[in-house]
Design a protein around this motif. Structure first.
Motif, mmCIF file in Angstrom:
data_model
loop_
_atom_site.group_PDB
_atom_site.id
_atom_site.type_symbol
_atom_site.label_atom_id
_atom_site.label_comp_id
_atom_site.label_asym_id
_atom_site.label_seq_id
_atom_site.Cartn_x
_atom_site.Cartn_y
_atom_site.Cartn_z
ATOM 1 N N THR A 152 -14.797 -27.078 3.715
ATOM 2 C CA THR A 152 -15.468 -28.295 4.179
ATOM 3 C C THR A 152 -16.892 -28.003 4.618
ATOM 4 O O THR A 152 -17.842 -28.689 4.214
ATOM 5 N N ILE A 153 -17.048 -26.978 5.435
ATOM 6 C CA ILE A 153 -18.365 -26.633 5.963
ATOM 7 C C ILE A 153 -19.301 -26.179 4.850
ATOM 8 O O ILE A 153 -20.485 -26.539 4.820
ATOM 9 N N LEU A 154 -18.770 -25.404 3.906
ATOM 10 C CA LEU A 154 -19.587 -24.898 2.802
ATOM 11 C C LEU A 154 -20.194 -26.044 1.996
ATOM 12 O O LEU A 154 -21.415 -26.083 1.780
ATOM 13 N N TYR A 155 -19.367 -26.997 1.571
ATOM 14 C CA TYR A 155 -19.875 -28.082 0.740
ATOM 15 C C TYR A 155 -20.734 -29.058 1.537
ATOM 16 O O TYR A 155 -21.691 -29.622 0.992
ATOM 17 N N ALA A 156 -20.413 -29.249 2.806
ATOM 18 C CA ALA A 156 -21.263 -30.092 3.644
ATOM 19 C C ALA A 156 -22.650 -29.459 3.804
ATOM 20 O O ALA A 156 -23.671 -30.163 3.770
ATOM 21 N N LEU A 157 -22.703 -28.141 3.946
ATOM 22 C CA LEU A 157 -23.983 -27.438 4.046
ATOM 23 C C LEU A 157 -24.787 -27.569 2.766
ATOM 24 O O LEU A 157 -26.001 -27.823 2.801
ATOM 25 N N PHE A 158 -24.121 -27.389 1.622
ATOM 26 C CA PHE A 158 -24.815 -27.511 0.343
ATOM 27 C C PHE A 158 -25.394 -28.915 0.174
ATOM 28 O O PHE A 158 -26.546 -29.084 -0.232
ATOM 29 N N GLY A 159 -24.573 -29.942 0.472
ATOM 30 C CA GLY A 159 -25.045 -31.316 0.334
ATOM 31 C C GLY A 159 -26.209 -31.615 1.255
ATOM 32 O O GLY A 159 -27.202 -32.227 0.849
ATOM 33 N N VAL A 203 -24.489 -17.531 0.584
ATOM 34 C CA VAL A 203 -24.010 -18.421 1.645
ATOM 35 C C VAL A 203 -22.489 -18.442 1.659
ATOM 36 O O VAL A 203 -21.852 -18.372 2.725
ATOM 37 N N THR A 204 -21.896 -18.525 0.472
ATOM 38 C CA THR A 204 -20.440 -18.528 0.372
ATOM 39 C C THR A 204 -19.853 -17.253 0.954
ATOM 40 O O THR A 204 -18.874 -17.293 1.712
ATOM 41 N N ALA A 205 -20.429 -16.115 0.611
ATOM 42 C CA ALA A 205 -19.934 -14.831 1.109
ATOM 43 C C ALA A 205 -20.020 -14.759 2.629
ATOM 44 O O ALA A 205 -19.090 -14.275 3.299
ATOM 45 N N ALA A 206 -21.132 -15.250 3.194
ATOM 46 C CA ALA A 206 -21.299 -15.225 4.650
ATOM 47 C C ALA A 206 -20.220 -16.060 5.341
ATOM 48 O O ALA A 206 -19.623 -15.634 6.339
ATOM 49 N N LEU A 245 -12.851 -8.809 1.244
ATOM 50 C CA LEU A 245 -13.260 -7.548 0.628
ATOM 51 C C LEU A 245 -13.909 -7.762 -0.733
ATOM 52 O O LEU A 245 -14.892 -7.100 -1.075
ATOM 53 N N VAL A 246 -13.360 -8.690 -1.500
ATOM 54 C CA VAL A 246 -13.785 -8.851 -2.890
ATOM 55 C C VAL A 246 -15.082 -9.636 -3.025
ATOM 56 O O VAL A 246 -15.912 -9.318 -3.889
ATOM 57 N N VAL A 247 -15.282 -10.646 -2.183
ATOM 58 C CA VAL A 247 -16.472 -11.487 -2.313
ATOM 59 C C VAL A 247 -17.775 -10.696 -2.169
ATOM 60 O O VAL A 247 -18.690 -10.860 -2.989
ATOM 61 N N PRO A 248 -17.913 -9.810 -1.170
ATOM 62 C CA PRO A 248 -19.148 -9.013 -1.118
ATOM 63 C C PRO A 248 -19.315 -8.109 -2.337
ATOM 64 O O PRO A 248 -20.449 -7.882 -2.790
#
Length: 206
Positions: free
Chosen positions: A101-108, A75-78, A53-56
């Motif tokens: 894990t997925i978030l930082y792997a995507l960024f890298g 991207v983080t919110a999604a 709720l808070v992130v958006p």
């Protein structure tokens, strides 16, 4: 004849506004602190629902303050919505943990893929907070990419080794501390490649 009389309206553009760093950090870190507090009192599932709720909302506040939608928080919110939803739907806390894990792997990966096609994403991420020559941006891109992969790998280890409460503390405080230390270690490189505004005659490729 004025534009209104001619039946046309003047074009309007959303202006980029400079957001004070303290306020920017508050908007970005606020949801994490709330996630930590809610988890401590009511557990990971309530904390996950709250985060969804808070992130958006924080994303909307960032857009309102800066006059644009920041890419990384989007991207983080999604991912929060997707993996938070899976966590609640399947009653499995591992989904919200693996999101990190997925978030930082995507960024890298995004940094390296863009660099492969001669595009620099970091200047967009840093939003003109620093000015470096192309060589500096490329070196910094490699370092940030490896750091993101390091965080992804570390999260994979710790999400299995730690209790849920311990993992939440790592996510909220440990990653922030590691990022702060990493940024400090990059200061010499940034100083070597810094471009003073009055001397900036180079072109950056986006």
């Amino acid at each position: 004849m004025t534009q209104e009389a001619a039946g046309t309206r003047p074009e309007t553009k959303t202006a980029k506004r400079q957001v004070p760093r303290g306020l920017k950090f508050a908007v970005e870190l606020g949801p994490l602190i709330l996630f930590f507090a809610i988890n401590a009192k009511w557990g990971i599932f309530t904390a996950t629902a709250t985060l969804m709720l808070v992130v958006p909302i924080s994303l909307g506040v960032a857009w309102k303050l800066a006059g644009r939608m920041p890419v990384m928080p989007m991207v983080t919110a999604a991912l929060v919505i997707v993996f938070g939803g899976l966590t609640l739907l399947l009653n499995d806390e591992e989904f919200i943990k693996i999101k990190v894990t997925i978030l930082y792997a995507l960024f890298g990966a995004a940094l390296l893929i863009a660099l492969r096609f001669n595009r620099l994403l970091l200047p967009i991420v840093f939003d003109a907070a620093i000015h470096l020559d192309d060589n500096g941006w490329r070196k910094l891109t490699w370092r940030w990419s490896f750091f993101f992969f390091f965080l992804a790998g570390l999260n994979e280890v710790l999400r299995h080794a730690l209790s849920t409460d311990q993992w939440v503390s790592f996510k909220v405080f440990g990653i922030v501390a590691l990022t702060f230390v990493f940024v400090l270690t990059q200061a010499p490189l940034m100083l070597r490649h810094e471009i003073k505004p009055e001397d900036d005659t180079s072109e950056t490729h986006f």
